[in-house]
Write an enzyme that holds these catalytic residues in place. Structure first.
Site, PDB file in Angstrom:
ATOM      1  N   GLU A   1      91.889  79.086 111.376  1.00  0.00           N
ATOM      2  CA  GLU A   1      92.854  79.599 110.110  1.00  0.00           C
ATOM      3  C   GLU A   1      92.102  79.663 108.801  1.00  0.00           C
ATOM      4  O   GLU A   1      90.963  79.226 108.538  1.00  0.00           O
ATOM      5  CB  GLU A   1      93.528  78.049 109.923  1.00  0.00           C
ATOM      6  CG  GLU A   1      92.943  76.635 109.745  1.00  0.00           C
ATOM      7  CD  GLU A   1      93.946  75.589 109.857  1.00  0.00           C
ATOM      8  OE1 GLU A   1      95.027  75.639 110.466  1.00  0.00           O
ATOM      9  OE2 GLU A   1      93.765  74.748 109.118  1.00  0.00           O
ATOM     10  N   CYS A   2      92.718  80.708 108.140  1.00  0.00           N
ATOM     11  CA  CYS A   2      91.967  81.082 106.827  1.00  0.00           C
ATOM     12  C   CYS A   2      90.452  81.485 107.012  1.00  0.00           C
ATOM     13  O   CYS A   2      90.179  82.391 107.587  1.00  0.00           O
ATOM     14  CB  CYS A   2      92.283  80.041 105.833  1.00  0.00           C
ATOM     15  SG  CYS A   2      92.189  80.722 104.034  1.00  0.00           S
ATOM     16  N   GLY A   3      89.509  80.552 106.305  1.00  0.00           N
ATOM     17  CA  GLY A   3      88.196  80.811 106.470  1.00  0.00           C
ATOM     18  C   GLY A   3      87.758  80.825 107.995  1.00  0.00           C
ATOM     19  O   GLY A   3      86.609  81.657 108.217  1.00  0.00           O
TER      20      GLY A   3
END
Length: 445
Positions: free
Chosen positions: A329-331
């Site tokens: 998720e994300c990073g």
């Protein structure tokens, strides 16, 4: 069960509410009180400072993302052991749906308003009055002036508060002077992590010392009693099915992958998983496991190191090649693409498990509460990032805005084999069954 509690709010972001919240928590914790702090709304960074201030775990509470039952449970559990509960608000007091004011009203939390008074005098009184009376019946603790220039300035601010009218006057809780000694540094995603600053605790102590000279800082246990709140016991919820029993979930955790809600780890364990950790920044291999979670964080700040973390990369490639699930998720997703391009335009080759390039942006690319509907349930969470990804992959799913009023699609969810990735940050406790699906070889839809 009654425990003194206060919600620290402000008329807007950037008023110094995080510093004052952490300072208040630190002031009473170092005096020997048992202080429990919470953060209203989605946030990874402020809880790190509050945990440093209190020495206790800090959870997020939000009427939508975590849900009213979850909030009631966490506050009640804290009230059993705490001498003081402090909740840090989010944005301005009335911003968002639901807002910090909604949370205060629902649970009877007195509101302490922190106002940056550095460029005002008489208007301070109007702001304080408006915050207190905009919503009738809002529990009120008082108002604190922040970033004040001098004692004379403080006197002007106090004199601006309305008195002697039909409304209850705002309670003056003092003024905190401007002082770089306790400023908490920031960057593009919010506060700098407390763990990155060798003088982090000294900054909190300096801020706590500044509060000592205010009526707020001089409140003892007896005075705090006027903020006593009765916390009702929670309703008993359904048991969490052990959908991950016998499974091991490996979680990346270091300065590049640090956006981890403690409640998410609790949820994985409640599902029956054994949770283990590894550090890509330390070039550690993925432990032998059934599934991997790559949480968000700051891969863009550590792109050079991650680009040479071949042991971590190769072991993840082997994990995916064996058909074992990954949720990124994300990073955690950013590092899986071919390259990250920083704000200076420099390209950093990263792990190449997904085709495409991630480009950092000077402005926010997305922000707000989101929900992801899966066949096994609805995960609530949020999005907050300064990058965009360019990829030939077609999304298999999209998140949706919490309010349903946003234009266009939410965040894309990409899939390549057993690897799933998105900018979406999930609050896994919102649907343990849906959270389990991210770590199992099953159709998400």
């Amino acid at each position: 069960m009654q425990t003194p509690a206060v919600l620290v709010a402000a008329p807007a972001s950037g008023q110094g509410k995080s510093t004052i919240t952490a300072a208040l928590a630190r002031l009473h914790a170092r005096a020997g009180m048992r202080v429990r702090a919470f953060k209203c709304g989605p946030d990874f960074l402020d809880p790190m400072w509050l945990e440093l201030a209190t020495g206790q775990p800090v959870h997020n509470i939000d009427l939508w993302m975590t849900g009213e039952d979850d909030v009631r449970t966490r506050l009640h559990e804290a009230a059993r052991d705490a001498d003081l509960i402090i909740v840090e608000g989010v944005m301005g007091l009335f911003d968002g749906e639901p807002s910090a004011a909604d949370l205060a009203g629902r649970f009877g939390l007195p509101v302490l308003a922190v106002i940056d008074a550095s460029a005002m005098a008489g208007t301070f009184g109007a702001l304080a009055f408006g915050l207190q009376h905009y919503r009738p019946g809002l529990p009120w603790a008082g108002v604190l002036a922040n970033r004040v220039a001098s004692e004379r300035h403080a006197q002007m601010l106090q004199a601006a508060l309305p008195v002697g009218d039909a409304h209850a006057p705002s309670t003056w809780l003092g003024a905190v002077m401007r002082d770089p000694a306790f400023k908490l540094p920031e960057r593009h995603l919010g506060l700098t992590m407390a763990s990155e600053l060798p003088d982090a605790l000294a900054r909190l102590d300096a801020a706590a010392d500044a509060l000592l000279g205010t009526p707020l800082g001089q409140m003892d246990r007896a005075a705090l009693g006027r903020w006593a709140v009765e916390f009702e016991p929670p309703r008993e919820g359904p048991p969490v099915a052990p959908l991950l029993a016998g499974k091991t979930v490996a979680v990346a955790r270091d300065a590049a992958f640090c956006f981890i809600y403690a409640a998410n780890l609790d949820t994985l364990r409640a599902l029956g998983a054994l949770v283990v950790f590894f550090s890509p920044l330390g070039n550690e291999p993925v432990p032998f496991c059934d599934a991997v979670w790559l949480p968000g964080g700051y891969p863009e700040l550590h792109a050079n190191t991650l680009s040479t973390a071949h042991t971590s990369r190769d072991s993840l490639v082997a994990h995916v090649g064996a058909g074992r699930p990954v949720w990124a998720e994300c990073g955690g997703m950013m590092v899986l693409f071919d390259a990250i391009v920083d704000q200076q335009g420099q390209s950093h080759a990263v792990w190449g498990l997904l085709p495409g390039v991630v480009r950092m942006q000077p402005r926010l690319a997305a922000l707000g509460p989101q929900k992801l509907s899966l066949g096994s349930g609805e995960l609530r969470g949020h999005t907050f990032h300064y990058s965009r990804c360019e990829t030939v992959l077609e999304p298999v799913l999209h998140t949706a805005s919490a309010s349903g009023g946003a234009v266009g699609l939410g965040e894309a969810v990409y899939q390549r084999g057993a690897l799933r990735a998105s900018y979406f940050h999930a609050w896994m406790a919102s649907s343990p069954a849906a959270a389990a699906a991210l770590f199992l070889l099953e159709d998400l839809s």
